[in-house]
Design a protein around this motif. Structure first.
Motif, PDB file in Angstrom:
ATOM      1  N   GLU A   1      -7.058  -1.275  12.579  1.00 41.85           N
ATOM      2  CA  GLU A   1      -8.443  -0.840  12.716  1.00 41.85           C
ATOM      3  C   GLU A   1      -9.085  -1.837  10.824  1.00 41.85           C
ATOM      4  O   GLU A   1      -7.935  -2.550  10.691  1.00 41.85           O
ATOM      5  CB  GLU A   1      -9.397   0.444  12.693  1.00 41.85           C
ATOM      6  N   SER A   2      -9.763  -1.986  11.264  1.00 41.53           N
ATOM      7  CA  SER A   2     -10.570  -3.038   9.665  1.00 41.53           C
ATOM      8  C   SER A   2     -11.086  -1.972   8.794  1.00 41.53           C
ATOM      9  O   SER A   2     -12.087  -1.053   8.694  1.00 41.53           O
ATOM     10  CB  SER A   2     -11.029  -4.191  10.123  1.00 41.53           C
ATOM     11  N   CYS A   3     -10.187  -1.721   7.339  1.00 41.91           N
ATOM     12  CA  CYS A   3     -11.845  -1.288   6.365  1.00 41.91           C
ATOM     13  C   CYS A   3     -12.714  -2.004   6.513  1.00 41.91           C
ATOM     14  O   CYS A   3     -13.159  -3.319   5.608  1.00 41.91           O
ATOM     15  CB  CYS A   3     -10.649  -1.741   4.750  1.00 41.91           C
ATOM     16  N   MET A   4     -13.964  -1.387   6.250  1.00 41.02           N
ATOM     17  CA  MET A   4     -15.497  -2.749   6.228  1.00 41.02           C
ATOM     18  C   MET A   4     -15.370  -2.762   5.085  1.00 41.02           C
ATOM     19  O   MET A   4     -16.429  -3.503   4.934  1.00 41.02           O
ATOM     20  CB  MET A   4     -16.218  -1.126   6.962  1.00 41.02           C
ATOM     21  N   ILE A   5     -14.778  -2.311   3.920  1.00 39.07           N
ATOM     22  CA  ILE A   5     -15.248  -2.433   1.967  1.00 39.07           C
ATOM     23  C   ILE A   5     -15.165  -4.434   1.912  1.00 39.07           C
ATOM     24  O   ILE A   5     -15.103  -5.198   1.925  1.00 39.07           O
ATOM     25  CB  ILE A   5     -14.938  -1.343   1.251  1.00 39.07           C
ATOM     26  N   CYS A   6     -13.837  -4.679   2.087  1.00 35.44           N
ATOM     27  CA  CYS A   6     -12.630  -5.531   2.283  1.00 35.44           C
ATOM     28  C   CYS A   6     -12.783  -6.442   2.843  1.00 35.44           C
ATOM     29  O   CYS A   6     -12.022  -6.881   2.858  1.00 35.44           O
ATOM     30  CB  CYS A   6     -11.465  -5.104   1.111  1.00 35.44           C
ATOM     31  N   LEU A   7     -12.772  -5.848   4.415  1.00 38.35           N
ATOM     32  CA  LEU A   7     -12.401  -6.261   5.567  1.00 38.35           C
ATOM     33  C   LEU A   7     -10.978  -6.525   5.832  1.00 38.35           C
ATOM     34  O   LEU A   7     -10.801  -7.052   6.792  1.00 38.35           O
ATOM     35  CB  LEU A   7     -13.409  -7.437   5.384  1.00 38.35           C
ATOM     36  N   GLU A   8      -9.884  -5.979   5.324  1.00 38.44           N
ATOM     37  CA  GLU A   8      -8.934  -5.929   5.536  1.00 38.44           C
ATOM     38  C   GLU A   8      -8.389  -5.418   6.425  1.00 38.44           C
ATOM     39  O   GLU A   8      -8.974  -4.124   6.785  1.00 38.44           O
ATOM     40  CB  GLU A   8      -7.745  -5.983   4.334  1.00 38.44           C
ATOM     41  N   GLU A   9      -7.499  -6.081   7.595  1.00 33.07           N
ATOM     42  CA  GLU A   9      -6.815  -5.020   8.536  1.00 33.07           C
ATOM     43  C   GLU A   9      -6.111  -3.576   8.399  1.00 33.07           C
ATOM     44  O   GLU A   9      -5.752  -3.624   6.914  1.00 33.07           O
ATOM     45  CB  GLU A   9      -6.556  -5.508   9.541  1.00 33.07           C
ATOM     46  N   LEU A  10      -6.218  -2.689   8.165  1.00 37.05           N
ATOM     47  CA  LEU A  10      -5.253  -1.135   8.367  1.00 37.05           C
ATOM     48  C   LEU A  10      -4.334  -1.233   9.565  1.00 37.05           C
ATOM     49  O   LEU A  10      -5.196  -1.552  10.779  1.00 37.05           O
ATOM     50  CB  LEU A  10      -6.586  -0.270   8.129  1.00 37.05           C
ATOM     51  N   SER A  11      -2.946  -1.977   9.478  1.00 35.49           N
ATOM     52  CA  SER A  11      -2.504  -1.199   9.937  1.00 35.49           C
ATOM     53  C   SER A  11      -2.190  -0.141  10.684  1.00 35.49           C
ATOM     54  O   SER A  11      -1.445   0.890   9.302  1.00 35.49           O
ATOM     55  CB  SER A  11      -0.989  -1.907  10.195  1.00 35.49           C
TER      56      SER A  11
END
Length: 152
Positions: A101-111
């Protein structure tokens, strides 16, 4: 030109020089990367790591600016950002996610397999991202779920 664009966006004039320096340095790095790639050269790992590090640092600067602008905007409305209590932050649960999914704060993908911090509303974030957010605002950045504050 960049300074006037930043001024028109309401960015604090004190920050203009540091932002412009970062933008120019980042643009130069991209230009070097493109020219090396066009020449068929293999880009050295050290240089790629430097570019990624610079990109992350620039993202943090932009996140800090967005947070600051949001705080200033909310202060003008009389509903300034209120931090969450430390005990509420420490009570947040962590879990390992199965799919990305994605961290909606930094927009980096959470694998998949990443450890994330879970808000009571079930939204997930990088632990460092949501803790930093909650130290400035008591609401979920996605659904506006309200966490306890000192005034509650």
């Amino acid at each position: 030109m960049l300074s006037s664009a930043l001024l028109s966006m309401g960015v604090d004039p004190y920050l203009h020089d540091s932002i412009i320096v970062n933008i120019v340095a980042y643009a130069q790095s991209i230009r070097n990367l493109v020219s090396h790639m066009a020449a068929g050269m293999v880009f050295p790992l050290r240089a790629r790591i430097r570019l990624v590090t610079m990109h992350v640092r620039n993202e943090r600067v932009l996140i800090d600016l967005a947070t600051r602008e949001s705080m200033i905007e909310n202060e003008g409305r009389g509903n300034g950002m209120i931090p969450t209590t430390e005990i509420s932050i420490k009570a947040l649960k962590t879990e390992t996610i199965l799919e990305g999914e994605s961290c909606m704060i930094c927009l980096e993908e959470l694998s998949g397999g990443s450890e994330v911090t879970v808000m009571p509303c079930s939204h997930i974030f990088h632990g460092s991202c949501i803790i930093r957010w909650l130290k400035q605002s008591h609401v979920c950045p996605i659904c506006r779920f309200e966490m306890p504050t000192c005034s509650q």
